[in-house]
Design a protein around this motif. Sequence first.
Motif, PDB file in Angstrom:
ATOM      1  N   GLU A 193      -0.510   9.737   6.372  1.00  0.00           N
ATOM      2  CA  GLU A 193      -1.633  10.022   5.487  1.00  0.00           C
ATOM      3  C   GLU A 193      -2.111   8.753   4.788  1.00  0.00           C
ATOM      4  N   ILE A 194      -3.424   8.653   4.640  1.00  0.00           N
ATOM      5  CA  ILE A 194      -4.053   7.548   3.910  1.00  0.00           C
ATOM      6  C   ILE A 194      -4.703   8.135   2.653  1.00  0.00           C
ATOM      7  N   PHE A 195      -4.384   7.534   1.511  1.00  0.00           N
ATOM      8  CA  PHE A 195      -4.903   8.022   0.233  1.00  0.00           C
ATOM      9  C   PHE A 195      -6.123   7.210  -0.189  1.00  0.00           C
ATOM     10  N   TYR A 196      -7.210   7.921  -0.496  1.00  0.00           N
ATOM     11  CA  TYR A 196      -8.454   7.305  -0.971  1.00  0.00           C
ATOM     12  C   TYR A 196      -8.584   7.606  -2.459  1.00  0.00           C
ATOM     13  N   PRO A 197      -8.191   6.639  -3.315  1.00  0.00           N
ATOM     14  CA  PRO A 197      -8.119   6.930  -4.758  1.00  0.00           C
ATOM     15  C   PRO A 197      -9.465   7.283  -5.390  1.00  0.00           C
ATOM     16  N   LYS A 198     -10.551   6.663  -4.934  1.00  0.00           N
ATOM     17  CA  LYS A 198     -11.850   6.956  -5.550  1.00  0.00           C
ATOM     18  C   LYS A 198     -12.276   8.397  -5.319  1.00  0.00           C
ATOM     19  N   GLU A 199     -11.858   8.942  -4.175  1.00  0.00           N
ATOM     20  CA  GLU A 199     -12.178  10.339  -3.873  1.00  0.00           C
ATOM     21  C   GLU A 199     -11.036  11.276  -4.235  1.00  0.00           C
ATOM     22  N   TYR A 240      -6.633  12.667   0.543  1.00  0.00           N
ATOM     23  CA  TYR A 240      -5.786  12.165   1.612  1.00  0.00           C
ATOM     24  C   TYR A 240      -6.400  12.543   2.959  1.00  0.00           C
ATOM     25  N   ARG A 241      -6.362  11.593   3.896  1.00  0.00           N
ATOM     26  CA  ARG A 241      -6.796  11.870   5.264  1.00  0.00           C
ATOM     27  C   ARG A 241      -5.740  11.326   6.230  1.00  0.00           C
ATOM     28  N   GLU A 242      -5.568  11.989   7.369  1.00  0.00           N
ATOM     29  CA  GLU A 242      -4.674  11.475   8.400  1.00  0.00           C
ATOM     30  C   GLU A 242      -5.259  10.196   8.989  1.00  0.00           C
ATOM     31  N   GLU A 262      -5.556   3.362   0.688  1.00  0.00           N
ATOM     32  CA  GLU A 262      -6.638   2.938   1.581  1.00  0.00           C
ATOM     33  C   GLU A 262      -6.521   1.472   1.978  1.00  0.00           C
ATOM     34  N   LYS A 263      -6.029   0.626   1.091  1.00  0.00           N
ATOM     35  CA  LYS A 263      -5.979  -0.810   1.399  1.00  0.00           C
ATOM     36  C   LYS A 263      -4.982  -1.133   2.520  1.00  0.00           C
ATOM     37  N   GLY A 264      -4.090  -0.189   2.853  1.00  0.00           N
ATOM     38  CA  GLY A 264      -3.137  -0.430   3.929  1.00  0.00           C
ATOM     39  C   GLY A 264      -3.562   0.122   5.274  1.00  0.00           C
ATOM     40  N   ALA A 285       0.813  -1.218   0.000  1.00  0.00           N
ATOM     41  CA  ALA A 285       0.000   0.000   0.000  1.00  0.00           C
ATOM     42  C   ALA A 285       0.847   1.269   0.000  1.00  0.00           C
ATOM     43  N   LEU A 286       2.181   1.149  -0.054  1.00  0.00           N
ATOM     44  CA  LEU A 286       3.037   2.326   0.009  1.00  0.00           C
ATOM     45  C   LEU A 286       2.828   3.255  -1.173  1.00  0.00           C
ATOM     46  N   CYS A 287       2.791   4.540  -0.894  1.00  0.00           N
ATOM     47  CA  CYS A 287       2.727   5.557  -1.935  1.00  0.00           C
ATOM     48  C   CYS A 287       3.292   6.845  -1.340  1.00  0.00           C
TER      49      CYS A 287
END
Length: 442
Positions: free
Chosen positions: A379-385, A388-390, A228-230, A214-216
């Motif tokens: 940070e967590i990345f939500y690709p569909k949206e 990024y959210r903490e 998000e998957k991580g 899930a690294l990015c």
Amino acid sequence: MAGVESIPEVKALDDRRRLIRIPDQIDVPLTPRVRRLIDTAEFHRLASISQLGLVSLVYPAATHSRFEHSLGVYRMALLYLKQLAHDERFAQAVSAEQGEQLIVAALLHDLGHWPFCHPLEDMRLPGVPRHEQFADRFLLHGEPAELLDQEWSVSPAQVASLLHGKPQDQASRILNSLLSGPIDIDKMDYLQRDSLHAGVPYGRNFDEPRLIGALCLNQQGDGLALSEKGRTAAEMMVFARYVMFSEVYWHHAVRGATAMLQRAFYELHTQLDLESLFHLTEQPMIAQLQSVAGDSPAGELLAGLFGPRRRLYKRLAQYNFIQQPDTYQKLARRPYPWLVACAEQFALQLSERIGQPVAPHEVLFDAPPVKLEVQFNVEIFYPKEDLYRELGQVSPVVQTLAQKQFDDYVKQVRIFLHPRLQSLVTPDLANELAHSAAAAAD
């Protein structure tokens, strides 16, 4: 321009011709230039320095070395680079040459550690360097420096800057976050490795492959994030770290032993050639400390740790941020000499109360050090949206530890006594004297 996937060590992850195996059934790829680095005297020294030091007095199998851990961190760097090579922004920001700097920094990141390094550093005594700066003695001169220059075309100064300098550009900030951050390669290895050797499950209860997959990069493009998957794997890693600190690194008996070593070192440090001492491996360093200590109180403390019979001081009282906040805040994060003065006041007052002599070194105060642990917030990345959210915003597990001070929850203030005194002091008397001693030390 070739990317990090072209680096020989990254390619060697899929090549099983040259390997070294470390626990738990992990194959670490060795190219000829990596083997020559780990065969240097400076690196091989780490084989005689334990990763967890005094923890083995409580968890007997936790005797693994910084040599083993360094190989694990090196392998983790390769896995991170292999995954991040698929991230377009990472590929544009980090060249193969910079990826090689990360690899050698990962391999050599513990080069400056001396035996029992962290508890001695935590005391912040004059003449005791930070291990990152001490690493320069081994990194900037001698055979490792020659090999970096000749076989890697990497400047030793660049590696030193990556390990403990302030990153100045996007690429160095990204690489720094791989080496030191919430989900860095060091934590990814030591949580699992320490857990394995201590014989506890806590540090292995997170999904490493899922987290790596899930690294990015973060929204700014200058540090690590997770897709998000991580998220769940990250939550489990946060909790793994919390429990490892609570149950292993800050286990009360481990901290009792640590308090004994720190007090002995405090009594001896002005008599020691620290530059020479910190170049030693574990057993020679212990022998040197005992030789200088002789029959002094410091010698008695060291004999309880390293003599033929283990004799640890006993926990008399402990205070935490939740249950005894006033006492905790009085004693936590104080300079080490103040803690010594406080313990000596406690011993003096205890002598008067019980009607028999209590030596100053027979009472030890152990408290969270001035330096705080790295906070876990990623940070967590939500690709569909495309958002990024903490992690602390989206995880009830992480929210408290992201918003409150990690140290306050896992590091307690404790008072330890020589075993002969334990039955003579009640908890109420201990609390009374702790407050009185703190007031006197102030």
